[in-house]
Design an enzyme around this catalytic site. Structure first.
Site, mmCIF file in Angstrom:
data_model
loop_
_atom_site.group_PDB
_atom_site.id
_atom_site.type_symbol
_atom_site.label_atom_id
_atom_site.label_comp_id
_atom_site.label_asym_id
_atom_site.label_seq_id
_atom_site.Cartn_x
_atom_site.Cartn_y
_atom_site.Cartn_z
ATOM 1 N N ASN A 39 0.878 -1.172 0.000
ATOM 2 C CA ASN A 39 0.000 0.000 0.000
ATOM 3 C C ASN A 39 0.913 1.219 0.000
ATOM 4 O OD1 ASN A 39 -1.757 2.077 0.474
ATOM 5 N ND2 ASN A 39 -2.361 1.419 2.526
ATOM 6 N N TRP A 40 1.001 1.859 -1.151
ATOM 7 C CA TRP A 40 1.924 2.996 -1.279
ATOM 8 C C TRP A 40 1.386 4.278 -0.643
ATOM 9 C CZ3 TRP A 40 4.121 2.713 -7.008
ATOM 10 C CH2 TRP A 40 5.053 1.669 -7.063
ATOM 11 N N LYS A 41 0.115 4.268 -0.249
ATOM 12 C CA LYS A 41 -0.499 5.471 0.331
ATOM 13 C C LYS A 41 -0.263 6.663 -0.609
ATOM 14 C CE LYS A 41 -0.102 3.249 4.762
ATOM 15 N NZ LYS A 41 0.022 3.322 6.207
ATOM 16 N N HIS A 63 -9.451 1.155 4.802
ATOM 17 C CA HIS A 63 -8.170 1.352 5.503
ATOM 18 C C HIS A 63 -8.364 2.287 6.693
ATOM 19 C CE1 HIS A 63 -4.053 2.561 6.350
ATOM 20 N NE2 HIS A 63 -3.706 1.430 5.776
ATOM 21 N N GLU A 112 -6.699 4.671 7.762
ATOM 22 C CA GLU A 112 -6.491 6.104 7.485
ATOM 23 C C GLU A 112 -7.735 6.718 6.840
ATOM 24 O OE1 GLU A 112 -2.751 5.613 5.450
ATOM 25 O OE2 GLU A 112 -1.838 5.053 7.368
ATOM 26 N N GLU A 124 -5.142 -4.861 10.556
ATOM 27 C CA GLU A 124 -4.149 -3.810 10.762
ATOM 28 C C GLU A 124 -4.444 -3.089 12.074
ATOM 29 O OE1 GLU A 124 -2.227 -2.717 6.717
ATOM 30 O OE2 GLU A 124 -3.825 -1.291 7.132
ATOM 31 N N GLY A 148 2.777 2.469 10.858
ATOM 32 C CA GLY A 148 3.724 3.566 10.718
ATOM 33 C C GLY A 148 4.409 3.956 12.017
ATOM 34 N N SER A 154 3.637 -1.976 10.329
ATOM 35 C CA SER A 154 5.092 -2.028 10.526
ATOM 36 C C SER A 154 5.710 -3.376 10.142
ATOM 37 C CB SER A 154 5.459 -1.645 11.967
ATOM 38 O OG SER A 154 5.074 -0.296 12.225
ATOM 39 N N GLY A 164 2.997 -0.931 4.236
ATOM 40 C CA GLY A 164 3.027 0.491 3.904
ATOM 41 C C GLY A 164 4.447 0.946 3.649
ATOM 42 N N GLY A 165 5.040 1.614 4.619
ATOM 43 C CA GLY A 165 6.359 2.234 4.484
ATOM 44 C C GLY A 165 7.428 1.375 3.819
HETATM 45 P P1 13P Z 1 3.157 0.589 7.676
HETATM 46 O O1 13P Z 1 3.696 -0.690 7.051
HETATM 47 O O2 13P Z 1 3.863 1.795 7.170
HETATM 48 O O3 13P Z 1 3.078 0.482 9.149
HETATM 49 O O4 13P Z 1 1.659 0.739 7.140
HETATM 50 C C1 13P Z 1 0.792 -0.323 7.253
HETATM 51 C C2 13P Z 1 -0.429 -0.035 6.459
HETATM 52 O O5 13P Z 1 -1.201 0.841 6.806
HETATM 53 C C3 13P Z 1 -0.656 -0.797 5.229
HETATM 54 O O6 13P Z 1 -1.932 -0.575 4.736
#
Ligand code: 13P
Length: 250
Positions: free
Chosen positions: A10-12, A96, A98, A168, A174, A214, A235-236
């Protein structure tokens, strides 16, 4: 029951078109022939056509990060499931945390989006998870049960065939704090139980439940060793080729 794991990025709100192309130019040769796991990358909407074009001759699939539930209409700023399917998206993240935290996503809109995605043959990756206050108050189970029940509402097992869930925990996103493999496993068992109630035991046994929060090259192996964990939503650590490849190959 052996479930093929799904390793999803997930590149956000990161990367433009040129960066998207560059990522795949480096990434694809490194995962060529990797069939053990399903690989999915979810870039921002505007990068999707470049991503789809980049992965054309590979086994990598492209997903979006959100979707509206209507096919079309006066909904400024939204993208429909029909549009996603049309540009070659095969997957879509729904609900998600967020979106829930910052953009007013509710359990009911998650349900509408899930139905719409399934209706267009997209593979939905539905995110559930508790925030820190809920975990500390002992409410994790209640929250997961509610999120699942409301997301799955009025969907048949037949229609839901492609469903994928991502657990999640919001406090792990994050933050560098990962749920331990045991904590994640416990949540996955609960989610699988909720799916069994609605869709039946056979469906639940085939349902893939990813862990997200994470995930890094250093912890991917231990997480993926849990039989209850059917992949990762990253994500990251999915933004850099090297770390995402290391996670995919855990
Ligand atoms: P991180 O891997 O950056 O913690 O993000 C997780 C996430 O929200 C994937 O959708």
């Amino acid at each position: 029951m052996v479930r093929k794991k799904m390793m999803a990025a997930n590149w956000k709100m990161y990367k433009n078109v040129a960066e998207t192309r560059e990522f795949f130019r480096e990434f694809l040769p490194l995962v060529a022939g990797h069939e053990r796991d399903e690989i999915v990358v979810c870039p921002p909407y505007v990068d999707v056509p470049a991503a789809v074009e980049s992965v054309k001759a590979s086994q990598v699939a492209i997903g979006a990060q959100d979707v509206h539930w209507k096919d079309e209409g006066a909904f400024t700023g939204e993208i429909s499931p029909r549009m996603l399917a049309d540009v070659g998206c095969t997957h879509v993240i729904v609900g998600h945390s967020e979106r829930r935290q910052y953009f007013g996503e509710t359990d009911d809109s998650v349900n509408l989006k899930l139905k719409a995605a399934l209706g267009h043959g997209l593979t939905p990756i539905v995110c559930v998870g508790e925030v820190l206050e809920e975990r500390e108050a002992g409410l994790t189970e209640d929250v997961l049960r509610r999120q699942c029940a409301r997301a799955f509402h009025a969907i048949s097992a037949k229609k839901a065939a492609k469903l994928v869930i991502a657990y999640e925990p919001v406090w792990a996103i994050g933050t560098g704090k990962t749920a331990t493999p045991e904590m994640a496993s416990e949540a996955h068992v609960l989610i699988r139980g909720e799916a069994a109630k609605v869709f039946g035991e056979d469906f639940a046994q085939q349902l893939r439940i990813l862990y997200g929060g994470s995930v890094k090259p250093e912890n991917a192996k231990a997480l993926m060793a849990e039989p209850e964990i059917d992949g990762a939503l990253v994500g990251g650590a999915s933004l850099a080729v090297k770390s995402f490849v290391a996670i995919v190959k855990y």
